[in-house]
Design a protein around this motif. Structure first.
Motif, PDB file in Angstrom:
ATOM      1  N   ALA A  86       0.835  -1.206   0.000  1.00 17.97           N
ATOM      2  CA  ALA A  86       0.000   0.000   0.000  1.00 17.97           C
ATOM      3  C   ALA A  86       0.869   1.255   0.000  1.00 17.97           C
ATOM      4  N   LEU A  87       1.946   1.218   0.748  1.00 16.63           N
ATOM      5  CA  LEU A  87       2.845   2.373   0.801  1.00 16.63           C
ATOM      6  C   LEU A  87       3.389   2.680  -0.594  1.00 16.63           C
ATOM      7  N   PHE A  88       3.945   1.675  -1.258  1.00 15.77           N
ATOM      8  CA  PHE A  88       4.601   1.906  -2.544  1.00 15.77           C
ATOM      9  C   PHE A  88       3.623   2.119  -3.695  1.00 15.77           C
ATOM     10  N   PHE A  89       2.494   1.411  -3.707  1.00 15.59           N
ATOM     11  CA  PHE A  89       1.572   1.510  -4.829  1.00 15.59           C
ATOM     12  C   PHE A  89       0.522   2.612  -4.672  1.00 15.59           C
ATOM     13  N   VAL A  90       0.247   3.051  -3.433  1.00 11.76           N
ATOM     14  CA  VAL A  90      -0.852   3.989  -3.217  1.00 11.76           C
ATOM     15  C   VAL A  90      -0.390   5.298  -2.587  1.00 11.76           C
ATOM     16  N   HIS A  91       0.400   5.250  -1.542  1.00 13.49           N
ATOM     17  CA  HIS A  91       0.653   6.415  -0.705  1.00 13.49           C
ATOM     18  C   HIS A  91       1.985   7.124  -0.930  1.00 13.49           C
ATOM     19  N   LEU A  92       2.903   6.539  -1.619  1.00 15.99           N
ATOM     20  CA  LEU A  92       4.264   7.077  -1.701  1.00 15.99           C
ATOM     21  C   LEU A  92       4.307   8.490  -2.282  1.00 15.99           C
ATOM     22  N   ASP A  93       3.554   8.726  -3.335  1.00 14.36           N
ATOM     23  CA  ASP A  93       3.582  10.037  -3.997  1.00 14.36           C
ATOM     24  C   ASP A  93       3.053  11.163  -3.103  1.00 14.36           C
ATOM     25  N   ALA A  94       2.241  10.817  -2.091  1.00 13.67           N
ATOM     26  CA  ALA A  94       1.677  11.837  -1.202  1.00 13.67           C
ATOM     27  C   ALA A  94       2.655  12.277  -0.121  1.00 13.67           C
ATOM     28  N   GLY A  95       3.761  11.577   0.009  1.00 17.55           N
ATOM     29  CA  GLY A  95       4.742  11.932   1.033  1.00 17.55           C
ATOM     30  C   GLY A  95       4.424  11.285   2.373  1.00 17.55           C
ATOM     31  N   LEU A  96       5.252  11.587   3.337  1.00 13.53           N
ATOM     32  CA  LEU A  96       5.117  10.961   4.654  1.00 13.53           C
ATOM     33  C   LEU A  96       3.860  11.413   5.390  1.00 13.53           C
ATOM     34  N   THR A  97       3.624  12.716   5.431  1.00  6.46           N
ATOM     35  CA  THR A  97       2.488  13.232   6.196  1.00  6.46           C
ATOM     36  C   THR A  97       1.520  13.978   5.281  1.00  6.46           C
ATOM     37  N   GLY A  98       0.364  14.307   5.825  1.00  8.05           N
ATOM     38  CA  GLY A  98      -0.637  15.049   5.064  1.00  8.05           C
ATOM     39  C   GLY A  98      -1.654  14.116   4.440  1.00  8.05           C
ATOM     40  N   ALA A  99      -2.494  14.685   3.601  1.00 11.61           N
ATOM     41  CA  ALA A  99      -3.577  13.915   2.960  1.00 11.61           C
ATOM     42  C   ALA A  99      -2.999  12.784   2.115  1.00 11.61           C
ATOM     43  N   GLY A 100      -3.395  11.576   2.443  1.00 12.22           N
ATOM     44  CA  GLY A 100      -2.927  10.409   1.690  1.00 12.22           C
ATOM     45  C   GLY A 100      -1.509   9.988   1.991  1.00 12.22           C
TER      46      GLY A 100
END
Length: 147
Positions: A86-100
């Motif tokens: 999930a981190l690599f395929f979904v959330h990585l582009d959003a960065g560590l904190t913030g929305a997504g």
């Protein structure tokens, strides 16, 4: 006293992590395999049907097992794989904190992995296997002392 506190906190940690994974797994379960496969495929995850089955199994069956404390290392590894996926395929582009952001996914994946290998004595794994290991360890120590 310290051992009891450690075991209770490990149980509380297992339950907390499992509840979050279970909530996500029940969403996938309720959506059905087809919808979950479509979601996984849209994210670009390889082998979407197999990945969807894996996610549902880890997040539903694995979470129940994690709460009970059975197959803890296996479920912990499953949580790490699901979370890091999930981190690599979904959330990585959003960065560590913030929305997504991926902070929660990262913490859940690695907390699940850590608790999978350090789940405490309030678990079926300890009840079924831990006592035998402890007895074997005591026997080895006794044999080493006699030698």
């Amino acid at each position: 006293m310290y051992e009891r506190v450690r075991d209770v906190t490990a149980l509380a940690g297992r339950v907390a992590v499992a509840v979050v994974f279970l909530a996500h797994g029940l969403d996938k379960w309720n959506a059905g395999l087809g919808a979950t496969t479509d979601m996984v495929e849209a994210m670009g995850i390889p082998l979407p049907t197999l990945s969807a089955i894996f996610l549902i199994a880890v997040e539903v069956i694995g979470s129940i097992a994690f709460i009970l404390g059975i197959a803890l290392p296996l479920v912990g590894i499953g949580y790490a794989v699901a979370g890091l996926g999930a981190l690599f395929f979904v959330h990585l582009d959003a960065g560590l904190t913030g929305a997504g952001g991926y902070e929660l996914v990262l913490v859940l994946a690695l907390a699940g992995l850590a608790l999978g290998f350090n789940g405490g004595r309030l678990s079926l794994d300890h009840l079924l296997f831990g006592r035998r290991k402890a007895a074997a360890r005591e026997q080895s120590v006794a044999e080493a002392v006699r030698a």
